[in-house]
Design a protein around this motif. Structure first.
Motif, PDB file in Angstrom:
ATOM      1  N   TYR A  40       0.833  -1.204   0.000  1.00 47.28           N
ATOM      2  CA  TYR A  40       0.000   0.000   0.000  1.00 47.28           C
ATOM      3  C   TYR A  40       0.870   1.257   0.000  1.00 47.28           C
ATOM      4  O   TYR A  40       0.606   2.203  -0.759  1.00 47.28           O
ATOM      5  CB  TYR A  40      -0.938   0.026   1.212  1.00 47.28           C
ATOM      6  CG  TYR A  40      -1.504   1.405   1.445  1.00 47.28           C
ATOM      7  CD1 TYR A  40      -2.503   1.919   0.622  1.00 47.28           C
ATOM      8  CD2 TYR A  40      -0.981   2.236   2.443  1.00 47.28           C
ATOM      9  CE1 TYR A  40      -2.984   3.210   0.799  1.00 47.28           C
ATOM     10  CE2 TYR A  40      -1.464   3.524   2.625  1.00 47.28           C
ATOM     11  CZ  TYR A  40      -2.462   4.008   1.798  1.00 47.28           C
ATOM     12  OH  TYR A  40      -2.927   5.285   1.963  1.00 47.28           O
ATOM     13  N   THR A  41       1.897   1.289   0.844  1.00 47.14           N
ATOM     14  CA  THR A  41       2.751   2.479   0.933  1.00 47.14           C
ATOM     15  C   THR A  41       3.497   2.696  -0.379  1.00 47.14           C
ATOM     16  O   THR A  41       3.663   3.848  -0.818  1.00 47.14           O
ATOM     17  CB  THR A  41       3.740   2.337   2.105  1.00 47.14           C
ATOM     18  OG1 THR A  41       3.017   1.973   3.284  1.00 47.14           O
ATOM     19  CG2 THR A  41       4.458   3.647   2.364  1.00 47.14           C
ATOM     20  N   ALA A  42       3.941   1.605  -1.008  1.00 42.78           N
ATOM     21  CA  ALA A  42       4.575   1.740  -2.324  1.00 42.78           C
ATOM     22  C   ALA A  42       3.587   2.301  -3.340  1.00 42.78           C
ATOM     23  O   ALA A  42       3.933   3.156  -4.171  1.00 42.78           O
ATOM     24  CB  ALA A  42       5.117   0.384  -2.787  1.00 42.78           C
ATOM     25  N   HIS A  43       2.347   1.840  -3.291  1.00 39.61           N
ATOM     26  CA  HIS A  43       1.295   2.366  -4.169  1.00 39.61           C
ATOM     27  C   HIS A  43       1.051   3.846  -3.897  1.00 39.61           C
ATOM     28  O   HIS A  43       0.929   4.664  -4.821  1.00 39.61           O
ATOM     29  CB  HIS A  43       0.024   1.546  -3.947  1.00 39.61           C
ATOM     30  CG  HIS A  43      -1.193   2.075  -4.632  1.00 39.61           C
ATOM     31  ND1 HIS A  43      -1.342   2.115  -6.005  1.00 39.61           N
ATOM     32  CD2 HIS A  43      -2.345   2.602  -4.113  1.00 39.61           C
ATOM     33  CE1 HIS A  43      -2.525   2.631  -6.309  1.00 39.61           C
ATOM     34  NE2 HIS A  43      -3.147   2.941  -5.179  1.00 39.61           N
ATOM     35  N   LEU A  44       0.994   4.208  -2.621  1.00 44.15           N
ATOM     36  CA  LEU A  44       0.766   5.600  -2.228  1.00 44.15           C
ATOM     37  C   LEU A  44       1.833   6.517  -2.818  1.00 44.15           C
ATOM     38  O   LEU A  44       1.527   7.637  -3.269  1.00 44.15           O
ATOM     39  CB  LEU A  44       0.771   5.700  -0.700  1.00 44.15           C
ATOM     40  CG  LEU A  44       0.709   7.097  -0.081  1.00 44.15           C
ATOM     41  CD1 LEU A  44      -0.650   7.737  -0.338  1.00 44.15           C
ATOM     42  CD2 LEU A  44       0.987   7.026   1.423  1.00 44.15           C
ATOM     43  N   GLY A  46       3.768   5.879  -5.449  1.00 43.41           N
ATOM     44  CA  GLY A  46       3.965   5.731  -6.886  1.00 43.41           C
ATOM     45  C   GLY A  46       5.130   4.865  -7.302  1.00 43.41           C
ATOM     46  O   GLY A  46       5.634   5.019  -8.422  1.00 43.41           O
ATOM     47  N   THR A  47       5.573   3.925  -6.445  1.00 44.39           N
ATOM     48  CA  THR A  47       6.709   3.074  -6.825  1.00 44.39           C
ATOM     49  C   THR A  47       6.278   1.706  -7.357  1.00 44.39           C
ATOM     50  O   THR A  47       7.133   0.884  -7.686  1.00 44.39           O
ATOM     51  CB  THR A  47       7.672   2.892  -5.636  1.00 44.39           C
ATOM     52  OG1 THR A  47       6.937   2.479  -4.485  1.00 44.39           O
ATOM     53  CG2 THR A  47       8.390   4.190  -5.327  1.00 44.39           C
ATOM     54  N   THR A  88      -6.659   6.888  -1.712  1.00 48.10           N
ATOM     55  CA  THR A  88      -5.570   6.009  -2.151  1.00 48.10           C
ATOM     56  C   THR A  88      -5.782   4.598  -1.621  1.00 48.10           C
ATOM     57  O   THR A  88      -5.486   3.614  -2.307  1.00 48.10           O
ATOM     58  CB  THR A  88      -4.216   6.556  -1.665  1.00 48.10           C
ATOM     59  OG1 THR A  88      -4.089   7.918  -2.075  1.00 48.10           O
ATOM     60  CG2 THR A  88      -3.065   5.752  -2.243  1.00 48.10           C
ATOM     61  N   TRP A  89      -6.288   4.477  -0.399  1.00 46.96           N
ATOM     62  CA  TRP A  89      -6.563   3.166   0.171  1.00 46.96           C
ATOM     63  C   TRP A  89      -7.618   2.430  -0.655  1.00 46.96           C
ATOM     64  O   TRP A  89      -7.457   1.244  -0.963  1.00 46.96           O
ATOM     65  CB  TRP A  89      -7.019   3.335   1.618  1.00 46.96           C
ATOM     66  CG  TRP A  89      -7.454   2.082   2.325  1.00 46.96           C
ATOM     67  CD1 TRP A  89      -8.670   1.831   2.850  1.00 46.96           C
ATOM     68  CD2 TRP A  89      -6.660   0.917   2.616  1.00 46.96           C
ATOM     69  NE1 TRP A  89      -8.699   0.590   3.451  1.00 46.96           N
ATOM     70  CE2 TRP A  89      -7.484   0.010   3.322  1.00 46.96           C
ATOM     71  CE3 TRP A  89      -5.347   0.556   2.331  1.00 46.96           C
ATOM     72  CZ2 TRP A  89      -7.033  -1.244   3.743  1.00 46.96           C
ATOM     73  CZ3 TRP A  89      -4.881  -0.694   2.766  1.00 46.96           C
ATOM     74  CH2 TRP A  89      -5.714  -1.570   3.457  1.00 46.96           C
ATOM     75  N   VAL A 431      10.090  -3.434  -3.545  1.00 44.02           N
ATOM     76  CA  VAL A 431      10.400  -2.621  -4.732  1.00 44.02           C
ATOM     77  C   VAL A 431      11.678  -3.124  -5.384  1.00 44.02           C
ATOM     78  O   VAL A 431      11.783  -3.174  -6.619  1.00 44.02           O
ATOM     79  CB  VAL A 431      10.497  -1.133  -4.345  1.00 44.02           C
ATOM     80  CG1 VAL A 431      11.019  -0.305  -5.514  1.00 44.02           C
ATOM     81  CG2 VAL A 431       9.130  -0.604  -3.901  1.00 44.02           C
ATOM     82  N   ASP A 432      12.677  -3.530  -4.589  1.00 43.79           N
ATOM     83  CA  ASP A 432      13.905  -4.105  -5.149  1.00 43.79           C
ATOM     84  C   ASP A 432      13.604  -5.355  -5.971  1.00 43.79           C
ATOM     85  O   ASP A 432      14.196  -5.567  -7.033  1.00 43.79           O
ATOM     86  CB  ASP A 432      14.885  -4.457  -4.027  1.00 43.79           C
ATOM     87  CG  ASP A 432      15.661  -3.254  -3.523  1.00 43.79           C
ATOM     88  OD1 ASP A 432      15.539  -2.166  -4.128  1.00 43.79           O
ATOM     89  OD2 ASP A 432      16.402  -3.394  -2.525  1.00 43.79           O
TER      90      ASP A 432
END
Length: 494
Positions: A40-44, A46-47, A88-89, A431-432
């Motif tokens: 979720y935080t990555a989505h928030l 934009g990654t 965003t959620w 993300v990695d």
């Protein structure tokens, strides 16, 4: 059976493909507490790729709507409230899907294949018991879900010993190439752990001193104030040595002790870590009896609240001899670290939650300050949690007449030194994986080298057949752990 992965496209090509992030064990504790909040935080921020979908898999027969309701109820509380944007959620929940499958049932994997995006890349996160990895990978391949663009993330613990780790590696390696396998250790995603590389190899002032005899000792502490909680079923068959030392702590030791790699290429870094693991002095039975401490917590108090002992935790068998605390003295047998002890300590239900590395520099060969001759004058303290910071302790003159010395700290407060957002470890590592960065993931030979060092200690404990020492919850562990350092005139830095 042969590897079914095929030729891998370039990362630049993959970046333009739709992405399916498939979490096998998607309704489990790890997914709820760590993976979904991290995604979720990555989505928030934009990654994630624009065409990303997150497909959770599990044995519970959820419909998609039921699973989304489950995530709303169970995962949302683990998201930092300052990051929880309702719009965003909702857009994140729209990315979710659910497929009911059992690891041994081919029909479920066929349903999973139909749920995946056509022509996309698939990342499989196996958030399950390692005993299921073989069946999962075989069924993924049989369903035609594994190709050159696929990646698989393996959650620890990878095996129970060297032989079981090899079996897992062989089974997964039949379906995925080594470059597609991401053995995750979330400690390697922590900002301060990654900063160790820069601290060591980006500062000319430190590297010449980073060796014997300039360094007297190294301490690595990973202390938890919590008990086993709901993990008793898993933990009692694992213990602190397998759960923490074999992976997290040995990885920290590698970064501290490794030689400079020729580049940041994943294999260049991991080659140097492997050399450290192979240089760890193997312990014989007499070494194990002298240089290791096993403990198990009994009832006590943490933060002023009474807590039960390990044997009173739900799900712990009566009379269990599983260790919840380990302290040991290790040595790296090479020129850089000759005769420098590495003191390792980890435990549950300790006085406070703390993860830190202490580099104790040697005293000057001669002191003109008589009162300081027994002082440990310089140390580098690298705090990993609960806050991340780096402190260099120096000696300074106390104001006033005379030459009385006191320690002072040069502080690098990483929270205030940088204004950039600091992703949480799982977010950074996920993300990695998506971007194909292998540097902060364990290679097969690293994993097996770690087990090769740990296995004789576990076997030595079995042969010695001594119960773990008791320590009160809310303390610093058994007294024998302090004695381990006291023999050398040292003490744990708290």
């Amino acid at each position: 059976m042969h590897n079914t992965a095929g030729q891998a496209p370039s990362q630049a090509t993959l970046d333009h493909l739709p992405l399916d992030m498939i979490i096998v064990g998607g309704a489990g504790d790890l997914a709820v507490r760590k993976l979904l909040p991290a995604l979720y935080t990555a989505h928030l921020h934009g990654t994630l790729r624009p065409a990303t979908r997150i497909i959770a898999c599990g044995r519970h027969p959820y419909s998609r709507d039921e699973y989304i309701a489950f995530v709303r109820d169970q995962a949302q509380p683990f998201i930092d409230s300052k990051n929880l944007d309702p719009r965003t959620w909702d857009s994140f929940l729209a990315l979710l899907d659910y497929v009911c499958l059992d690891a041994s049932d081919a029909a479920g994997f066929e349903r999973l294949r139909r749920a995946c995006q056509e022509g996309g890349q698939r990342v499989f996160y196996l958030a399950t018991a390692p005993t299921l990895f073989t069946a999962i990978c075989d069924n993924l391949a049989a369903a035609g879900l594994v190709d050159g663009s696929s990646r698989v993330v393996l959650e620890k613990p990878l095996g129970h010993d060297l032989n079981s780790a090899r079996e897992i590696n062989e089974a997964v390696g039949r379906r995925f190439t080594e470059s597609q396998i991401y053995r995750i250790d979330h400690y390697l995603g922590k900002e301060t752990v990654q900063n160790l590389m820069v601290l060591r190899f980006g500062n000319a002032i430190l590297e010449p001193l980073w060796r014997a005899p300039n360094i007297e000792s190294v301490q690595i502490t990973v202390a938890e104030s919590v008990g086993v909680g709901s993990r008793a079923g898993f933990y009692d068959g694992t213990g602190a040595m397998r759960d923490m030392v074999q992976n997290h702590i040995l990885q920290l030791l590698c970064i501290i002790a490794m030689e400079p790699p020729v580049s940041l290429d994943p294999d260049a870094v991991r080659d140097e870590k492997l050399k450290v693991l192979r240089s760890l002095r193997r312990m014989k039975l007499a070494d194990i009896a002298r240089d290791t401490v096993r403990g198990q917590y009994v009832g006590g108090a943490v933060d002023g609240e009474p807590v039960p002992g390990y044997l009173q935790e739900d799900g712990v068998p009566a009379g269990s001899a599983t260790e919840t605390f380990v302290a040991l003295r290790a040595h790296v047998n090479n020129w850089r670290w000759a005769n420098v002890p590495f003191f390792i300590r980890t435990g549950k239900r300790m006085a406070r939650r703390m993860s830190q590395i202490v580099i104790q520099f040697a005293n000057p060969p001669f002191s003109i300050f008589p009162e300081a001759q027994h002082n440990h004058t310089n140390r580098l303290v690298i705090q990993l949690q609960p806050e991340e910071s780096i402190q260099l302790q120096l000696m300074a003159k106390q104001p006033g007449s005379g030459m009385q010395m006191l320690p002072v700290n040069l502080n690098l407060d990483l929270q205030s030194a940088f204004t950039e957002r600091r992703p949480e470890a799982y977010e950074r590592l996920l993300v990695d994986v998506i971007k194909g960065r292998l540097t902060h993931f364990m290679r097969r030979d690293e994993l097996e080298a770690a087990w090769s060092w740990v296995d004789p200690i576990l076997e030595g404990w079995r042969l010695l057949d001594e119960p773990p020492l008791r320590y009160k919850a809310g303390t610093r562990g058994p007294d024998a752990a302090a004695a381990l350092l006291a023999r050398d005139g040292m003490e744990w830095v708290e």
